[in-house]
Design a protein around this motif. Structure first.
Motif, PDB file in Angstrom:
ATOM      1  N   LEU A  25       9.510   1.414   6.100  1.00 36.89           N
ATOM      2  CA  LEU A  25       8.732   2.361   5.774  1.00 36.89           C
ATOM      3  C   LEU A  25       9.184   2.805   4.530  1.00 36.89           C
ATOM      4  CD1 LEU A  25       7.611   4.051   8.986  1.00 36.89           C
ATOM      5  CD2 LEU A  25       6.131   2.346   7.568  1.00 36.89           C
ATOM      6  N   SER A  26      10.083   2.252   3.880  1.00 35.15           N
ATOM      7  CA  SER A  26      10.662   2.765   2.564  1.00 35.15           C
ATOM      8  C   SER A  26       9.756   2.338   1.552  1.00 35.15           C
ATOM      9  CB  SER A  26      12.186   2.068   2.004  1.00 35.15           C
ATOM     10  OG  SER A  26      11.858   0.795   1.987  1.00 35.15           O
ATOM     11  N   GLU A  27       9.595   3.437   0.391  1.00 26.44           N
ATOM     12  CA  GLU A  27       8.468   3.251  -0.605  1.00 26.44           C
ATOM     13  C   GLU A  27       7.119   3.263   0.092  1.00 26.44           C
ATOM     14  OE1 GLU A  27       9.595   0.064  -3.177  1.00 26.44           O
ATOM     15  OE2 GLU A  27      11.742   0.683  -3.341  1.00 26.44           O
ATOM     16  N   SER A  28       6.973   3.770   1.240  1.00 24.97           N
ATOM     17  CA  SER A  28       5.338   3.750   1.713  1.00 24.97           C
ATOM     18  C   SER A  28       4.710   5.160   1.535  1.00 24.97           C
ATOM     19  CB  SER A  28       5.526   3.529   3.258  1.00 24.97           C
ATOM     20  OG  SER A  28       6.378   4.650   3.827  1.00 24.97           O
ATOM     21  N   GLY A  29       5.535   6.033   0.894  1.00 26.13           N
ATOM     22  CA  GLY A  29       4.763   7.452   0.686  1.00 26.13           C
ATOM     23  C   GLY A  29       4.663   8.242   1.837  1.00 26.13           C
ATOM     24  N   LEU A  30       5.175   7.800   2.891  1.00 22.21           N
ATOM     25  CA  LEU A  30       5.161   8.530   3.975  1.00 22.21           C
ATOM     26  C   LEU A  30       6.419   9.625   4.240  1.00 22.21           C
ATOM     27  CD1 LEU A  30       4.122   6.056   6.530  1.00 22.21           C
ATOM     28  CD2 LEU A  30       2.829   7.994   5.824  1.00 22.21           C
ATOM     29  N   GLU A  31       6.086  10.997   4.714  1.00 18.24           N
ATOM     30  CA  GLU A  31       7.219  11.612   4.833  1.00 18.24           C
ATOM     31  C   GLU A  31       7.564  11.465   6.464  1.00 18.24           C
ATOM     32  OE1 GLU A  31       8.060  16.504   5.831  1.00 18.24           O
ATOM     33  OE2 GLU A  31       6.362  15.821   4.570  1.00 18.24           O
ATOM     34  N   LEU A  32       9.011  11.145   6.725  1.00 21.18           N
ATOM     35  CA  LEU A  32       9.708  10.469   7.993  1.00 21.18           C
ATOM     36  C   LEU A  32      10.217  11.695   8.866  1.00 21.18           C
ATOM     37  CD1 LEU A  32      10.580   7.009   6.947  1.00 21.18           C
ATOM     38  CD2 LEU A  32       8.379   7.579   7.839  1.00 21.18           C
ATOM     39  N   VAL A  33       9.830  11.756  10.130  1.00 27.23           N
ATOM     40  CA  VAL A  33      10.668  12.654  10.889  1.00 27.23           C
ATOM     41  C   VAL A  33      11.023  12.004  12.161  1.00 27.23           C
ATOM     42  CG1 VAL A  33      10.513  14.800  12.164  1.00 27.23           C
ATOM     43  CG2 VAL A  33       9.363  14.546  10.136  1.00 27.23           C
ATOM     44  N   ILE A  49       0.829  -1.122  -0.070  1.00 30.05           N
ATOM     45  CA  ILE A  49      -0.109  -0.038   0.094  1.00 30.05           C
ATOM     46  C   ILE A  49       0.838   1.093   0.122  1.00 30.05           C
ATOM     47  CG2 ILE A  49      -1.915  -1.217   1.117  1.00 30.05           C
ATOM     48  CD1 ILE A  49      -1.007   0.253   3.730  1.00 30.05           C
ATOM     49  N   LEU A  50       0.264   2.283  -0.540  1.00 34.62           N
ATOM     50  CA  LEU A  50       0.963   3.765  -0.646  1.00 34.62           C
ATOM     51  C   LEU A  50       0.225   4.650   0.139  1.00 34.62           C
ATOM     52  CD1 LEU A  50       3.676   4.876  -2.144  1.00 34.62           C
ATOM     53  CD2 LEU A  50       1.922   5.537  -3.846  1.00 34.62           C
ATOM     54  N   PHE A  51       0.669   5.456   1.208  1.00 36.28           N
ATOM     55  CA  PHE A  51       0.076   6.321   2.069  1.00 36.28           C
ATOM     56  C   PHE A  51       0.109   7.763   1.328  1.00 36.28           C
ATOM     57  CE2 PHE A  51       1.472   3.133   4.829  1.00 36.28           C
ATOM     58  CZ  PHE A  51       0.145   3.106   5.848  1.00 36.28           C
ATOM     59  N   ASN A  52      -0.977   8.386   1.327  1.00 37.65           N
ATOM     60  CA  ASN A  52      -1.197   9.524   0.641  1.00 37.65           C
ATOM     61  C   ASN A  52      -0.624  10.997   1.168  1.00 37.65           C
ATOM     62  OD1 ASN A  52      -2.669   7.898  -0.821  1.00 37.65           O
ATOM     63  ND2 ASN A  52      -4.648   8.353   0.074  1.00 37.65           N
ATOM     64  N   SER A  53       0.826  11.005   1.251  1.00 39.31           N
ATOM     65  CA  SER A  53       1.747  12.299   1.650  1.00 39.31           C
ATOM     66  C   SER A  53       1.355  12.499   3.233  1.00 39.31           C
ATOM     67  CB  SER A  53       1.077  13.512   0.802  1.00 39.31           C
ATOM     68  OG  SER A  53       1.511  13.165  -0.447  1.00 39.31           O
ATOM     69  N   ASN A  54       1.434  11.493   3.847  1.00 40.04           N
ATOM     70  CA  ASN A  54       1.385  11.787   5.380  1.00 40.04           C
ATOM     71  C   ASN A  54       2.620  11.828   5.930  1.00 40.04           C
ATOM     72  OD1 ASN A  54      -1.173   9.400   4.812  1.00 40.04           O
ATOM     73  ND2 ASN A  54      -1.981  11.543   5.847  1.00 40.04           N
ATOM     74  N   THR A  55       2.654  12.650   7.099  1.00 40.05           N
ATOM     75  CA  THR A  55       3.825  12.873   7.795  1.00 40.05           C
ATOM     76  C   THR A  55       3.773  11.903   9.098  1.00 40.05           C
ATOM     77  OG1 THR A  55       3.979  15.093   7.108  1.00 40.05           O
ATOM     78  CG2 THR A  55       5.252  14.553   9.116  1.00 40.05           C
ATOM     79  N   LEU A  56       4.870  11.195   9.394  1.00 41.88           N
ATOM     80  CA  LEU A  56       4.999  10.314  10.523  1.00 41.88           C
ATOM     81  C   LEU A  56       6.113  10.618  11.295  1.00 41.88           C
ATOM     82  CD1 LEU A  56       4.134   7.833  11.915  1.00 41.88           C
ATOM     83  CD2 LEU A  56       5.744   6.388  10.478  1.00 41.88           C
ATOM     84  N   LEU A  57       5.969  11.079  12.581  1.00 41.77           N
ATOM     85  CA  LEU A  57       7.034  11.265  13.635  1.00 41.77           C
ATOM     86  C   LEU A  57       7.395  10.109  14.187  1.00 41.77           C
ATOM     87  CD1 LEU A  57       8.820  13.211  14.970  1.00 41.77           C
ATOM     88  CD2 LEU A  57       6.951  13.755  16.560  1.00 41.77           C
TER      89      LEU A  57
END
Length: 839
Positions: free
Chosen positions: A605-613, A581-589
């Protein structure tokens, strides 16, 4: 009728004798009986007493006025009411005779028990009594015998009551104080007390005391009394007599007299308290009102009481010793639990990186050899994690901390998961793994889904491990009991090595395997069955076994009182698989103090579409949250400085972050219920975190799209539906051509019905059964389209690829339709079948 005091007769004209004659005759008649005679003029109150009456009481005639009032003063106050009631009943004519037993005061001040018997002898013309005559018999000796007997019986009752009372469940001081009160009230002494020796035997302390009415306590003044100031005490208590006894303390040694006299003691008796030959202290009885003479029965009573009290103290010391041992055992158990909790955290933390990186690496590697090595790492890591979980579960069960949490659960889905997990293993071993799910099993039942699955997983895993040929059958039944409640029955039967009868109970003990079984041959620590049995027993159920060596075993789980659940309330605690699955431009801390954990999470979480912080501490996370508003936070619980709980509390207090979801991510030993009850977290992940669990939890809170897999439905159906070119067809034999209509009829008949039963639920063990039927058909008639379809379906099942499995199942009607087209074209002369069949 009035009695004439100056007459020598009673005025009755019919009387033949004078009063003097009558009295003389009575006197003579009573001399042999030693009775005191009284003659009462009821009208005047005058009473005549004979000499024996005065003699019994120690009086002389003339010592008191011969009147009924004088006699009344002699009656004991406690007896007066009863005597008057009996006398009045006789005078009024209610009884034929007056008779009582009562006490009269002697001249010495003592009391004499008498049997007082009398009768009205004369009445006047109106029937009013005017004269009564009677006797007093000395019954003092009889009464003493009665009292002694009653006293003895009461003493026996008292000893029994004390013995039982001292064994009560109340606190020790309550029992002892009550015993002192009982014996004090029974003997009527002034004071009862207990002194206990110090450990070195050099001092004693007044620890318990009971005082009679008007007697002052001494317990506060008699602490840390050195034996050196009363050297006679132990000498007498441990001497030949084994007691200190004196009716007058002036006769005691000076050291004892000096300590007793200021307390107002006049008489005393003390007995030692001995336990296992050791001097524990002593029990004493003081009399402060008079010099008391204890009777032999009282002395025996007090000696027996001292023995009972000594036994109670000895038992107290034994109980204290047992309590100390229990406390030490509890402390050791607590220490073990803390150690296991800490070790769990310390092991799970690096395991999170090992398994996380291994799983991420396995998805990226291309060569089969490298993937095999990484899969071995994952398998070994999972085995280590399973062993750790077993040890922690056993520790929680033994500590009474394992909780059972019933929820609506779907047994069919759970059983299907178990089938999927063990199907490949059973195939590798060449055994048949079968599922028998009775139709009576409700779609949803209320039970602890996690623990039931754990039990079934263990039982099936053991069955496959110990079975080398034959089959393993998992059977589930539900027997209605009343209303919506029934008994859940789960059986796991195998044709394995079996268990000797002598080992049938032993196998449920932790860390024990059956005799002759080596853990080198069969991996495991011997914890699974022990944990399973205890878990089922916590559900008020039972786990039993029957087995024969060489023939196999059957493990039977019975759980009564299982309620049917509401399907609308069912939410599985086991995550669904959402890997592609591909997440829709969400940010994950991500917040974790261990860098390798952050790296492993980032790899998963690589290639998951998440912005990781990333944040390596709670403090840094709060600082980042001042400028960053993530959609979701993965928060480690155990961190130095500010831990996850405190971070979550502060985040929940920020209005701007009210909609941000927080997922607890921990390696600590804490239940999901505990995390849920805190109200701080929206979800939880337990380390080591697996990719499918991670994506499943994230997918609950963030929008996503399903990525197209290489084996997509469109590509796959296109491949199997492509018609075979007619310009280069294989030869079609008459035998195969003749059987093709029968094949099509079977595919469109029973096989299509089986396909319809599968529907869109993807019940894997049913799909496998469907694939086996198709494989048999492909072996009978070698049709390329059918062979390619079966091969692809089998490969998808082997890889547990749900997307490909779903696509293949959905494409079945298209495959059948193409076969019908091939058959129709074959009738036109184009031969498309190879000669012979594949074996």
């Amino acid at each position: 009728m009035n009695v004439k005091n100056n007459s020598d007769s009673y005025g009755n004209e019919n009387m033949k004798f004078t009063a003097g004659d009558h009295t003389n005759r009575l006197e003579m008649a009573l001399q042999g009986s030693q009775a005191g005679l009284w003659d009462w003029n009821i009208v005047t109150g005058e009473v005549w007493f004979n000499y024996r009456f005065y003699e019994m009481l120690g009086y002389n005639p003339g010592d008191f006025e011969p009147h009924v009032d004088s006699w009344k003063k002699l009656v004991h106050p406690d007896d007066w009411e009863t005597v008057m009631e009996v006398l009045d009943n006789h005078i009024s004519g209610k009884t034929k005779i007056y008779q009582t037993e009562h006490r009269l005061r002697k001249k010495s001040g003592d009391w004499l028990w008498v049997l007082d018997t009398g009768r009205v002898m004369e009445r006047n013309a109106k029937g009013v009594p005017v004269r009564a005559v009677g006797t007093h018999m000395d019954i003092n000796h009889k009464k003493k015998i009665e009292f002694d007997l009653q006293h003895s019986l009461r003493q026996q009752e008292l000893l029994s009551e004390m013995a039982l009372d001292l064994n009560a469940l109340e606190e020790f001081p309550v029992r002892i104080n009550r015993a002192l009160q009982q014996i004090g009230e029974h003997t009527g002494v002034s004071r009862v007390y207990i002194f206990e020796d110090t450990a070195d035997g050099l001092f004693c302390n007044n620890t318990y005391e009971w005082c009679n009415v008007g007697i002052g306590p001494q317990i506060d003044e008699l602490q840390d009394v050195p034996y050196e100031v009363v050297p006679s005490a132990k000498k007498l208590l441990l001497g030949a007599e084994g007691r200190i006894y004196s009716e007058n303390i002036a006769n005691l040694p000076a050291d004892l007299y000096d300590i007793l006299e200021p307390q107002g003691v006049k008489s005393i008796i003390i007995y030692p308290l001995l336990g296992q030959g050791r001097f524990l202290g002593y029990i004493g009885f003081d009399e402060c009102m008079r010099n008391k003479e204890w009777s032999p029965s009282e002395l025996e009573l007090l000696r027996t009481v001292s023995g009972i009290i000594a036994n109670t103290f000895e038992r107290k010391f034994m109980e204290a010793s047992l309590e100390n041992e229990r406390d030490r055992a509890n402390e050791a158990n607590e220490a073990k639990s803390r150690f296991l909790a800490n070790m769990s955290h310390e092991i799970r933390t690096p395991m999170n990186a090992v398994l996380g990186f291994s799983e991420a690496l396995a998805r990226e590697l291309q060569t089969g050899r490298q993937q095999k090595m990484v899969r071995s790492i994952l398998s070994s890591g999972s085995l280590l994690l399973s062993l750790l979980n077993d040890i922690l579960d056993l520790s929680k069960i033994e500590a009474g901390r394992m909780t059972i949490t019933p929820r609506p659960s779907a047994l069919s889905i759970m059983i299907e998961d178990i089938h999927v997990l063990f199907l490949e293993q059973s195939k590798i071993k060449g055994i048949n793994f079968c599922i028998e799910l009775d139709e009576a099993v409700p779609p949803v039942v209320v039970l602890d889904e996690v623990r039931i699955k754990q039990v079934i997983f263990n039982l099936v895993g053991n069955a496959i491990k110990f079975t080398h040929h034959g089959k393993v059958i998992l059977t589930v039944n539900y027997i209605p009991e009343r209303g919506s409640v029934g008994e859940l029955q789960i059986d796991v039967a195998d044709t394995g090595i079996g268990i000797p009868e002598s080992d049938l109970q032993m196998i449920f003990e932790p860390f024990i395997q059956q005799s002759g079984q080596s853990n080198r041959d069969y991996e495991g620590a011997g914890l699974g069955l022990s944990i399973c049995k205890r878990l089922i027993e916590q559900m008020d159920g039972s786990l039993t076994v029957e087995s024969r060596v060489g023939e196999g075993s059957r493990f039977m789980v019975r759980i009564p009182g299982v309620e049917m659940g509401d399907e609308s309330e069912f939410v599985s605690v086991f995550p669904s698989i959402k890997e592609d699955i591909l997440f829709n431009s969400n940010t994950l801390l991500m917040v974790d103090d261990v860098v390798s954990n952050l790296d492993a999470m980032e790899a998963l979480l690589s290639e998951s579409g998440l912005e990781l912080v990333r944040a390596s501490s709670g403090e840094i996370a709060l600082s980042l949250l001042e400028t960053v508003t993530p959609d979701l936070i993965l928060l480690d619980i155990r961190m130095p400085g500010m831990d996850g709980y405190e971070v979550a509390k502060q985040i929940r207090g920020m209005e701007r972050l009210a909609d941000v979801k927080i997922i607890a991510c921990t390696a600590m030993v804490v239940s999901d219920d505990q995390l849920r009850e805190m109200g701080l977290f929206d979800g939880y992940l337990f380390k080591p975190v697996r990719r499918r669990e991670l994506f499943s939890v994230l997918g609950r809170f963030m929008q996503y799209t399903v990525k197209e897999s290489r084996g997509s439905k469109e590509d796959f159906t296109g491949n199997i539906a492509t018609k075979v070119p007619l310009d280069d067809p294989p030869r079609l034999t008459e035998e195969v051509a003749g059987r093709l209509p029968e094949l099509i009829a079977e595919l469109e008949g029973p096989v299509t019905e089986q396909w319809k039963e599968i529907g869109n639920r993807l019940v894997l063990f049913r799909i496998e059964s469907f694939a086996d039927v198709l494989s048999d058909l492909a072996d009978r008639v070698a049709v390329p389209s059918l062979e390619r379809y079966v091969a692809h379906l089998m490969e998808s099942l082997k890889l547990f690829d749900l997307e490909k499995i779903g696509a293949a199942v959905e494409a079945f009607p298209q495959m059948v339709e193409q076969l019908r087209g091939l058959m129709e074209k074959g009738n036109a002369g184009r031969k498309v079948f190879r000669k012979g069949s594949r074996k």
